[in-house]
Design an enzyme around this catalytic site. Structure first.
Site, PDB file in Angstrom:
ATOM      1  N   CYS A  71       0.481  -1.331  -0.028  1.00  0.00           N
ATOM      2  CA  CYS A  71       0.091  -0.078   0.154  1.00  0.00           C
ATOM      3  C   CYS A  71       0.623   0.960  -0.152  1.00  0.00           C
ATOM      4  O   CYS A  71       1.251   1.644   1.150  1.00  0.00           O
ATOM      5  CB  CYS A  71      -0.871   0.305   0.923  1.00  0.00           C
ATOM      6  SG  CYS A  71      -1.969   1.120   1.355  1.00  0.00           S
ATOM      7  N   HIS A 164      -2.883  -4.237 -10.677  1.00  0.00           N
ATOM      8  CA  HIS A 164      -3.070  -2.756 -11.769  1.00  0.00           C
ATOM      9  C   HIS A 164      -4.032  -2.914 -13.118  1.00  0.00           C
ATOM     10  O   HIS A 164      -2.706  -3.543 -13.622  1.00  0.00           O
ATOM     11  CB  HIS A 164      -2.086  -1.423 -10.728  1.00  0.00           C
ATOM     12  CG  HIS A 164      -2.656  -1.389  -9.534  1.00  0.00           C
ATOM     13  ND1 HIS A 164      -3.106  -0.754  -8.999  1.00  0.00           N
ATOM     14  CD2 HIS A 164      -0.720  -1.705  -9.292  1.00  0.00           C
ATOM     15  CE1 HIS A 164      -2.553  -0.329  -7.218  1.00  0.00           C
ATOM     16  NE2 HIS A 164      -1.408  -1.439  -7.952  1.00  0.00           N
ATOM     17  N   GLU A 213     -10.232   0.125  -6.270  1.00  0.00           N
ATOM     18  CA  GLU A 213      -9.352  -0.351  -5.442  1.00  0.00           C
ATOM     19  C   GLU A 213      -9.699  -2.388  -5.138  1.00  0.00           C
ATOM     20  O   GLU A 213     -11.258  -1.925  -5.316  1.00  0.00           O
ATOM     21  CB  GLU A 213      -8.984   0.426  -4.101  1.00  0.00           C
ATOM     22  CG  GLU A 213      -8.082   1.086  -4.216  1.00  0.00           C
ATOM     23  CD  GLU A 213      -6.544   1.279  -3.067  1.00  0.00           C
ATOM     24  OE1 GLU A 213      -6.376   0.642  -1.644  1.00  0.00           O
ATOM     25  OE2 GLU A 213      -6.857   2.031  -2.754  1.00  0.00           O
ATOM     26  N   CYS A 222      -4.534   6.192  -4.253  1.00  0.00           N
ATOM     27  CA  CYS A 222      -3.903   4.769  -4.416  1.00  0.00           C
ATOM     28  C   CYS A 222      -2.257   5.164  -4.235  1.00  0.00           C
ATOM     29  O   CYS A 222      -2.386   5.185  -5.762  1.00  0.00           O
ATOM     30  CB  CYS A 222      -4.894   3.775  -6.256  1.00  0.00           C
ATOM     31  SG  CYS A 222      -3.962   1.875  -5.248  1.00  0.00           S
ATOM     32  N   GLY A 225      -1.655   2.072  -7.190  1.00  0.00           N
ATOM     33  CA  GLY A 225      -1.407   2.913  -8.183  1.00  0.00           C
ATOM     34  C   GLY A 225      -1.075   4.051  -8.946  1.00  0.00           C
ATOM     35  O   GLY A 225      -1.026   3.585 -10.256  1.00  0.00           O
TER      36      GLY A 225
HETATM   37  N1  LIG Z   1      -6.413  -2.304  -2.671  1.00  0.00           N
HETATM   38  C1  LIG Z   1      -5.006  -3.279  -3.014  1.00  0.00           C
HETATM   39  C2  LIG Z   1      -4.520  -2.242  -1.038  1.00  0.00           C
HETATM   40  C3  LIG Z   1      -4.315  -0.865  -0.655  1.00  0.00           C
HETATM   41  C4  LIG Z   1      -3.296  -0.250  -1.802  1.00  0.00           C
HETATM   42  C5  LIG Z   1      -3.513   1.335  -2.234  1.00  0.00           C
HETATM   43  N2  LIG Z   1      -4.411   1.674  -1.064  1.00  0.00           N
HETATM   44  C6  LIG Z   1      -2.310   2.082  -2.467  1.00  0.00           C
HETATM   45  O1  LIG Z   1      -2.113   2.861  -1.660  1.00  0.00           O
HETATM   46  O2  LIG Z   1      -0.920   1.634  -2.973  1.00  0.00           O
HETATM   47  C7  LIG Z   1      -4.897  -3.795  -2.979  1.00  0.00           C
HETATM   48  O3  LIG Z   1      -5.617  -4.903  -2.818  1.00  0.00           O
HETATM   49  O4  LIG Z   1      -3.794  -4.724  -3.325  1.00  0.00           O
END
Ligand SMILES: N[C@H](CCC[C@H](N)C(=O)O)C(=O)O
Length: 278
Positions: A71, A164, A213, A222, A225
């Site tokens: 994250c 992604h 997400e 994100c 992302g």
């Molecule tokens: N939902 C993402 C994890 C959080 C990533 C995001 N909140 C960031 O800041 O990179 C996943 O399942 O891969």
């Protein structure tokens, strides 16, 4: 259980100090604390833990309880947390994540307060086998057409340790993110689901991103992302190696270095601390 609520550009998590608290069932706890009516309200749960390989370890659980590899917004807040509380009083530290050991640099003010953090996000993984996604394992997926909800979209897929799917659109505000996001998240192409980034290019150095997400729905930002979007921009020729990414919750500055890693710099904000009944 003591917790601290923090966010990185509006991507908000409940943080628990694993040096002091023991959490037996983080998957279940993530669902409880993330509920914005019956819980604390967040995009998920982040545990700050001791590490025998780095200065500190981060584990991240989405609001649906699924554990993610990494994250980007969270790791900035973890660095802020451990520095300001004296757990790791270093301006350059290494954080252990599911995506590897990542170098982090802080910029504390004279009072020892950290509001901005730079993260070495590691190198992107570009083959279908690494993302993971269906198709020949050693092939990349750059601007590939795929069907969803009766429409043909084009995607560039990148892993930053987590998957992604980057989709370029003309008007990111008008795009039906809530309708198509969940269908892409769970598209058969992605055996472990995927995060989805919808991107409008403003110039070679500026983009706007909305994010659906994996395990959390639309979030205000994100970090992984935004790193994937930086890489996709270079691979497709739509943007340069250094961009400012305007997300709903704030801006991130990113650069995909020729040497391979993606650097991300952005805010880390503490909102409040409290107690939550286990
Ligand atoms: N939902 C993402 C994890 C959080 C990533 C995001 N909140 C960031 O800041 O990179 C996943 O399942 O891969």
């Amino acid at each position: 259980m003591k917790f601290t609520k923090m966010h990185g550009a509006g991507n908000d998590y409940v943080y628990v100090n694993g040096f002091e608290e023991t959490i037996d069932n983080p998957e279940e706890l993530a669902v409880r604390v993330s509920d914005r009516h019956f819980g604390i309200g967040s995009d998920g749960l982040i545990l700050i833990l001791p590490s025998d390989r780095a200065d500190v370890r981060m584990r991240i659980f989405n609001a649906d309880g699924s554990e993610a590899e990494m994250c980007g917004n969270g790791v900035r807040c973890v660095a802020k947390f451990v520095y300001e509380r004296g757990l790791v009083r270093k301006e350059r530290l290494i954080i252990e994540t599911g995506a590897g050991l990542l170098p982090v640099e802080l910029f504390p003010d004279a009072g020892g307060r950290v509001d901005r953090v730079r993260v070495g996000m590691g190198e992107p993984r570009l083959t279908r086998g690494e993302i993971p996604m269906a198709g020949p394992a050693d092939e990349r997926a750059v601007d590939i057409p795929f069907e969803v909800a009766g429409r043909t979209l084009r995607a560039t897929c990148v892993s930053m340790g987590n998957p992604h799917c980057v989709i370029y659109v003309d008007d990111v505000d008008a795009f039906p993110v809530a309708e198509l996001g969940p269908q892409i998240e769970r598209h058969p192409l992605f055996p472990q689901r995927t995060n989805v980034e919808f991107v409008q290019v403003l110039s070679q150095g500026e983009v706007r991103q909305r994010t659906w997400e994996r395990g959390a729905g639309e979030t205000l930002a994100c970090g992984t992302g935004a790193a994937a979007v930086t890489v996709a921009g270079v691979l497709t020729g739509r943007s340069g190696r250094r961009i400012v990414n305007h997300l709903a919750g704030g801006d991130l500055v990113l650069e995909w270095l020729e040497a391979g890693p993606v650097l991300m710099t952005g805010p880390a904000t503490e909102v409040f601390s409290g107690e939550f009944p286990l």
